[in-house]
Scaffold this active site. Structure first.
Site, PDB file in Angstrom:
ATOM      1  N   LYS A  15       2.134   3.874 -13.023  1.00 54.13           N
ATOM      2  CA  LYS A  15       0.922   4.116 -12.216  1.00 54.13           C
ATOM      3  C   LYS A  15       1.400   4.525 -10.827  1.00 54.13           C
ATOM      4  O   LYS A  15       1.743   3.687  -9.998  1.00 54.13           O
ATOM      5  CB  LYS A  15       0.083   2.833 -12.161  1.00 54.13           C
ATOM      6  CG  LYS A  15      -1.403   3.040 -11.939  1.00 54.13           C
ATOM      7  CD  LYS A  15      -1.793   3.794 -10.697  1.00 54.13           C
ATOM      8  CE  LYS A  15      -1.834   2.914  -9.474  1.00 54.13           C
ATOM      9  NZ  LYS A  15      -2.075   3.717  -8.232  1.00 54.13           N
ATOM     10  N   GLU A  17       9.242  -5.415  -4.774  1.00 53.50           N
ATOM     11  CA  GLU A  17       9.899  -4.793  -3.618  1.00 53.50           C
ATOM     12  C   GLU A  17       8.800  -4.560  -2.598  1.00 53.50           C
ATOM     13  O   GLU A  17       7.954  -3.676  -2.786  1.00 53.50           O
ATOM     14  CB  GLU A  17      10.540  -3.462  -4.014  1.00 53.50           C
ATOM     15  CG  GLU A  17      11.452  -3.517  -5.224  1.00 53.50           C
ATOM     16  CD  GLU A  17      12.830  -4.046  -4.906  1.00 53.50           C
ATOM     17  OE1 GLU A  17      13.050  -4.520  -3.782  1.00 53.50           O
ATOM     18  OE2 GLU A  17      13.695  -4.000  -5.796  1.00 53.50           O
ATOM     19  N   CYS A  72      10.645   1.684   3.836  1.00 54.02           N
ATOM     20  CA  CYS A  72      10.571   0.219   3.769  1.00 54.02           C
ATOM     21  C   CYS A  72      11.708  -0.420   4.555  1.00 54.02           C
ATOM     22  O   CYS A  72      11.533  -1.470   5.157  1.00 54.02           O
ATOM     23  CB  CYS A  72      10.586  -0.248   2.330  1.00 54.02           C
ATOM     24  SG  CYS A  72      12.011   0.357   1.406  1.00 54.02           S
ATOM     25  N   GLU A  90       4.271  -4.782  10.114  1.00 52.89           N
ATOM     26  CA  GLU A  90       4.823  -3.521   9.622  1.00 52.89           C
ATOM     27  C   GLU A  90       3.859  -2.375   9.953  1.00 52.89           C
ATOM     28  O   GLU A  90       2.696  -2.405   9.562  1.00 52.89           O
ATOM     29  CB  GLU A  90       5.024  -3.596   8.098  1.00 52.89           C
ATOM     30  CG  GLU A  90       5.700  -2.355   7.559  1.00 52.89           C
ATOM     31  CD  GLU A  90       5.841  -2.356   6.032  1.00 52.89           C
ATOM     32  OE1 GLU A  90       4.874  -2.692   5.334  1.00 52.89           O
ATOM     33  OE2 GLU A  90       6.933  -1.982   5.554  1.00 52.89           O
TER      34      GLU A  90
HETATM   35  P1  NAD Z   1       0.302  -0.405  -1.551  1.00 47.66           P
HETATM   36  O1  NAD Z   1       0.621  -1.833  -1.782  1.00 47.66           O
HETATM   37  O2  NAD Z   1      -0.980  -0.078  -0.881  1.00 47.66           O
HETATM   38  O3  NAD Z   1       0.262   0.399  -2.950  1.00 47.66           O
HETATM   39  C1  NAD Z   1       1.382   0.452  -3.801  1.00 47.66           C
HETATM   40  C2  NAD Z   1       0.903   0.714  -5.217  1.00 47.66           C
HETATM   41  O4  NAD Z   1       0.147  -0.404  -5.666  1.00 47.66           O
HETATM   42  C3  NAD Z   1      -0.019   1.932  -5.361  1.00 47.66           C
HETATM   43  O5  NAD Z   1       0.278   2.608  -6.557  1.00 47.66           O
HETATM   44  C4  NAD Z   1      -1.385   1.289  -5.429  1.00 47.66           C
HETATM   45  O6  NAD Z   1      -2.338   2.072  -6.108  1.00 47.66           O
HETATM   46  C5  NAD Z   1      -1.086   0.020  -6.208  1.00 47.66           C
HETATM   47  N1  NAD Z   1      -2.063  -1.063  -6.035  1.00 47.66           N
HETATM   48  C6  NAD Z   1      -2.850  -1.318  -4.962  1.00 47.66           C
HETATM   49  N2  NAD Z   1      -3.627  -2.398  -5.207  1.00 47.66           N
HETATM   50  C7  NAD Z   1      -3.309  -2.838  -6.450  1.00 47.66           C
HETATM   51  C8  NAD Z   1      -3.761  -3.917  -7.258  1.00 47.66           C
HETATM   52  N3  NAD Z   1      -4.732  -4.759  -6.848  1.00 47.66           N
HETATM   53  N4  NAD Z   1      -3.212  -4.095  -8.481  1.00 47.66           N
HETATM   54  C9  NAD Z   1      -2.236  -3.258  -8.912  1.00 47.66           C
HETATM   55  N5  NAD Z   1      -1.793  -2.200  -8.205  1.00 47.66           N
HETATM   56  C10 NAD Z   1      -2.309  -1.996  -6.976  1.00 47.66           C
HETATM   57  O7  NAD Z   1       1.545   0.197  -0.785  1.00 47.66           O
HETATM   58  P2  NAD Z   1       1.679   1.658  -0.162  1.00 47.66           P
HETATM   59  O8  NAD Z   1       0.826   1.725   1.055  1.00 47.66           O
HETATM   60  O9  NAD Z   1       1.497   2.658  -1.251  1.00 47.66           O
HETATM   61  O10 NAD Z   1       3.226   1.675   0.222  1.00 47.66           O
HETATM   62  C11 NAD Z   1       3.744   1.259   1.438  1.00 47.66           C
HETATM   63  C12 NAD Z   1       4.326  -0.135   1.314  1.00 47.66           C
HETATM   64  O11 NAD Z   1       5.365  -0.155   0.338  1.00 47.66           O
HETATM   65  C13 NAD Z   1       4.994  -0.609   2.599  1.00 47.66           C
HETATM   66  O12 NAD Z   1       4.635  -1.941   2.835  1.00 47.66           O
HETATM   67  C14 NAD Z   1       6.483  -0.499   2.306  1.00 47.66           C
HETATM   68  O13 NAD Z   1       7.316  -1.339   3.068  1.00 47.66           O
HETATM   69  C15 NAD Z   1       6.501  -0.846   0.856  1.00 47.66           C
HETATM   70  N6  NAD Z   1       7.738  -0.349   0.241  1.00 47.66           N
HETATM   71  C16 NAD Z   1       8.697  -1.264  -0.114  1.00 47.66           C
HETATM   72  C17 NAD Z   1       9.898  -0.831  -0.669  1.00 47.66           C
HETATM   73  C18 NAD Z   1      10.952  -1.815  -1.083  1.00 47.66           C
HETATM   74  O14 NAD Z   1      11.828  -1.429  -1.844  1.00 47.66           O
HETATM   75  N7  NAD Z   1      10.923  -3.047  -0.622  1.00 47.66           N
HETATM   76  C19 NAD Z   1      10.111   0.535  -0.881  1.00 47.66           C
HETATM   77  C20 NAD Z   1       9.113   1.430  -0.500  1.00 47.66           C
HETATM   78  C21 NAD Z   1       7.917   0.969   0.049  1.00 47.66           C
END
Ligand code: NAD
Length: 510
Positions: free
Chosen positions: A191, A266, A300, A398
């Site tokens: 997804k 992550e 991240c 963040e």
């Molecule tokens: P997000 O949490 O908004 O979304 C990530 C994914 O989760 C998307 O595909 C979204 O549709 C899905 N999602 C959202 N709500 C959900 C739910 N209730 N159930 C299941 N899936 C759901 O994150 P974002 O804004 O897309 O990404 C940015 C974030 O990702 C930042 O906080 C960044 O630090 C983090 N990040 C972490 C790493 C790591 O390796 N630690 C790497 C890249 C990004």
């Protein structure tokens, strides 16, 4: 300095965009069962350029059903590792051969500078190559108790892995999950993030050409609350690997709990770069500028807090701010652009809100505004705040954009308190030439990954993951294969059966 891309004065449209973005289930491109779609914008104009299928529970059910059949009845989990490896190497070859196209689409959809998007496309190929090699090198433990017993590990794939990914470097992060999940013999439902579904639409074709059997890879687009939520709550999906915000991770933890799923998380970061007075300052400035402004700051592991020892603080701030002002903001498709457009207007608004908060909390020394010459789109000047107090929101939260907080410290103890004084613990970057301090500090800092006198240069064999609110579980190298496999212990008696007899007859007892 901001600069308009010399070769594009108009909104850049890649040729050959799909008429709409669909799901990929069982080897077929399909629309949502209820026909619903969502808008996908490009971050330079913020206009909708395509509609993507909005997956719901019914679409996830369909994808999981196909993936389950492919797991239970198909060849993939039963192939020799070498056979799977060959197909995954072909995936890497195909991704490599299409790196320019991938970068073009990724840059257009996400706003990442094209030169950096190209690097991410190559990283995606490398992720496949790495796990293709690892799966044939995989050994499992055998334990011998001389003359009595042999105990060994029987490793096997688990089933349908649910992979949920964010919008920053989308294709590369998808590959980081797809590579090990598939190498280990699982089938998958991916997804991707709803802000950036374009590059993911290439996966189906890539896998088909590489010879992956139908039904092993499935993709459902859609919003997190619908498609993502349905995947997390599907009882037929025993594993969820999630990358995204810490708050979403918390929600997923709760939602997956009744099903007792395997989870790899992550999550977010607010990583410190700690610069001691004895460091190579030129290298530290170059690295910390790159560390927070590369990938538009939407990274991240960005070093978004820079802690600087007092004797070099003023010089560091002055030089850092001057260099930040020179970072080239430009159209994402211009090869000389260093910071492009943030992914989406909602994210742009969030970053701009933090910049306004920062102005009330600290001293603005660079940026702090929309980039000049860009009337539309999500262009933000690299922004630097100095004298940031540890309780400031821009120190604690963040932002995930090209915004950095610089804070002075007086000694190692204060530096460590500042470094550890946030809820996150993903990465840390330490700059010092003192060997003992370097190791002692690294081992005390609350971070899953530390780089010493180094930028964020990944070694795919090492553990990747965060502590505290930055995540749970580690991927990378064999750890990824551990997450995506079941390890059964098989015990065999070699000698006399070690068997205390209960209920002995009275004759036996004599
Ligand atoms: P997000 O949490 O908004 O979304 C990530 C994914 O989760 C998307 O595909 C979204 O549709 C899905 N999602 C959202 N709500 C959900 C739910 N209730 N159930 C299941 N899936 C759901 O994150 P974002 O804004 O897309 O990404 C940015 C974030 O990702 C930042 O906080 C960044 O630090 C983090 N990040 C972490 C790493 C790591 O390796 N630690 C790497 C890249 C990004």
């Amino acid at each position: 300095m901001t600069e308009r891309a010399a070769n594009t004065s108009e909104r850049h449209f890649p040729t050959g965009l799909p008429p709409r973005i669909q799901h990929y289930i069982g080897g077929q491109l399909v629309d949502s069962i209820d026909g619903s779609t969502f808008d996908v914008l490009d971050p330079v104009s913020n206009e909708t350029y395509v509609q993507a299928a909005a997956g719901k529970k019914a679409d996830i059910d369909a994808a999981v059903e196909v993936a389950t059949r492919a797991f239970q009845e198909g060849l993939w989990p039963r192939m020799l590792p070498r056979e799977r490896s060959r197909i995954l190497h072909r995936v890497a070859d195909i991704v490599e051969s299409r790196d320019a196209r991938l970068a073009e689409l990724e840059s257009f959809d996400s706003g990442l500078p094209i030169a950096q998007a190209l690097g991410q496309a190559r990283r995606a190929a490398e992720n496949f190559r790495f796990f293709a090699d690892l799966i044939v090198a995989q050994t499992d433990d055998t334990y011998k108790v001389p003359g009595r017993q042999i105990n060994y590990v029987n490793r096997s794939p688990i089933g349908v892995a649910g992979l949920i990914t964010p919008w920053n470097t989308p294709f590369m992060l998808e590959s980081w999950k797809l590579g090990p999940a598939l190498a280990a013999g699982n089938t998958v439902v991916l997804k991707p993030a709803e802000f950036t579904p374009l590059s993911a639409s290439l996966w189906g074709e890539v896998f088909e050409e590489a010879g992956l059997p139908n039904g092993v890879f499935n993709l459902v687009n859609g919003l997190g609350d619908d498609a993502g939520d349905a995947l997390v709550k599907h009882p037929g999906v025993p594993l969820i690997s999630f990358t995204g915000e810490s708050s979403t991770g918390q929600l997923i933890f709760g939602n997956a709990a009744p099903f007792l799923k395997g989870l790899s998380m992550e999550l977010g970061g607010k990583s410190p770069a700690v610069v001691f007075a004895d460091a190579d300052i030129d290298a530290a400035i170059d690295a910390t500028i790159f560390g927070v402004f590369s990938l538009n700051g939407e990274r991240c592991t960005a070093g978004s807090r820079i802690l600087v020892e007092r004797p070099i603080y003023d010089e560091f701030v002055e030089r850092f701010a001057a260099q930040a002002e020179r970072v080239r903001v430009g159209y994402p498709d211009n090869p000389s652009t260093e910071v492009g457009a943030l992914v989406h207007p909602e994210h742009y608004d969030k970053v701009m809100r933090y910049i306004e908060i920062g102005k009330t909390e600290a001293r603005l020394v660079a940026g702090g505004r929309r980039a000049e010459g860009f009337e539309t789109g999500n262009f933000v000047m690299p922004t630097v705040f100095a004298d940031v107090k540890p309780d400031a929101r821009i120190f604690q939260e963040e932002i995930f954009g090209p915004v950095v907080a610089i804070t002075p410290f007086d000694d190692d103890i204060e530096a460590l308190e500042l470094a550890n004084g946030v809820r996150y613990g993903l990465a840390a970057y330490i700059w010092t030439n003192d060997l003992k301090r370097a190791h002692n500090f690294s081992q005390s800092v609350e971070a899953g990954m530390v780089w010493l006198n180094s930028n964020n240069v990944r070694d795919l064999r090492t553990p990747f993951g965060g502590v505290k609110a930055s995540g749970l579980g580690h991927e990378g190298g064999y750890r990824s294969l551990d997450f995506y496999t079941q390890q059964q212990a098989v015990h065999i008696t070699l000698g006399k059966v070690h068997n205390p007899t209960f209920g002995k007859s009275s004759a036996e007892q004599r």
